[in-house]
Design an enzyme around this catalytic site. Sequence first.
Site: not given
Length: 557
Positions: A14, A62, A65, A69, A484, A507, A551, A554
């Site tokens: 990622e 992303c 994940c 979002h 995350r 992240s 990631c 993200c």
Amino acid sequence: MAKKIVVDPIPRIEGHLRIEAQVGENNVIEDAFSTGTMWRGIELILKGRDPRDAWAFAERICGVCTTVHALASVRCVEDALGIVIPDNARIIRNLMNATQQTQDHLVHFYHLHALDWVDVVSALKADPKETSRIAQSISSWPKSSPGYFNDLQQRLTGFVESGQLGIFSNGYWGHSAYKLPPEVNLLAVAHYLEALEFQKEIVKIHTVFGGKNPHPNYLVGGMACAIDPSRDTAINMETLSMVKKIIDDTMTFIDQVYIPDLIAIAGFYKDWLYGGGLGNYLCYGDFPERSLEDTSSLLWPRGAILNRDLSTIYDVDPRDMNQVTEEVSHSWYSYSSGDDKGLHPWQGETTPNYTGPKPPFEHLDHEKKYSWLKTPRWNNHPMEVGPLARVLLQYAKGDPMIKDTVNMVLGTLDVGPEALYSTLGRTAARGIECRQTAGFMLHFYNELIDNIKKGDYKTANTELWEPSSWPSDVKGFGYTEAPRGALGHWVHIKNEKIEDYQIVVPSTWNASPRDAEGKVGAYESALRGTPMADPEKPLELLRTVHSFDPCLACASH
Ligand code: NFC
């Protein structure tokens, strides 16, 4: 004299993360600098659009994940417009999020992190009979015969002899920091491959409720899936029993494969207690039993912990203009004020301003700007977010399930609670949490079935769907806990369009560069003091950074 090492890129899938570390005479990392080397500008792409479409753009930040979002986005638009979703939509969103967490943690453990601890090539030397004995001594998982491990070893030998390691290429095989015996390495490689096959089953749940995966469909006002027994809708007896079977299989896989493997592998590394880092932890909370506004109904609580002190839990309010801020003193952006001071996301700005060296270059100047990530702060503190933060907060609050699982894992490993403040603690927390989120999947599935049995089929509320009914100038906040960590979306809607949109990502919290006062981010802090056997092969650095499950797609969005 300190040596400089550069690892770029770091994540296995990622995005673009670069770490530059200064390594002292004794091969211990003295300082580290975390850089996001990519930016796409999703916040700018959202400006001027219909807020009801925002989730579909934001979700493309992303593919890992792959729901979170969209979830944070619909929640923030609904918050701004005062839209209340039906109970079934709350339940289906919770079920989809629990599915996402569980699949993501499984993929992280086996496919993004295990090879920092497991030496694939050493597995060729294993005695399959002994691997079988070990497997049967730690779990009742049926795939455990000597013949099964022998076949796998033959396949692996074929890969190595042909010089094509495929998904296992580019490892530091044979590194002295690998501690597992060949037989345990063979066991872990077998489960790597089984988990790779199994994880795609889990996300079928997204295809039932969201039409597809990655990037399932969401909807402002609820969910875009119909429940109607009189019609042949995607949610029917057949698909619901498939969902139930996947949940049962997932719980079995976690109990019989993931958790026993985690404990077996950690048992060989329990002295490797580096990487604790900041000691500050932040959670927004998630999984509402009633509503997002009623934070007392969140199964994952909200709160903050400072300096590893579990006796005090601080209240968190991401709407408070002083609590969550992003500053850009070391980030390639500029603010219209002309200084880089922190702004709350409702005042946030995204104006790219690359001032770094022209590629190719050897090193970045860390006195200046050095990352495409902004620097988030909570009450001016750098914070770690993610599974360890959530497990510690629940542990501090005395959640019985988390307390029992944490105590079971610590007890089996014969280590004290201080072991949690480490790279290994972060990795263990993810496994502990994965067991919990699989339980959430079942919980929300049962809740949905109860509602359907009562004749409640409503999944969306479109009463406020008409833009002319909206206030002309309004702001909203949407949150979730992504795999995350804490994720927030803040929107400003003006004259039916998005005026501003700001996203503060887990992240970004963990991988951020330092702030104007020199306070380092979570990765930078965790890497300090890590000893390395061979700085040319920085396996120990990878272990700690991977334990956060970075990631960057993200983080810099
Ligand atoms: Ni991509 Fe995401 C990043 C998550 O930190 N979790 O915001 C979400 O990615 O995996």
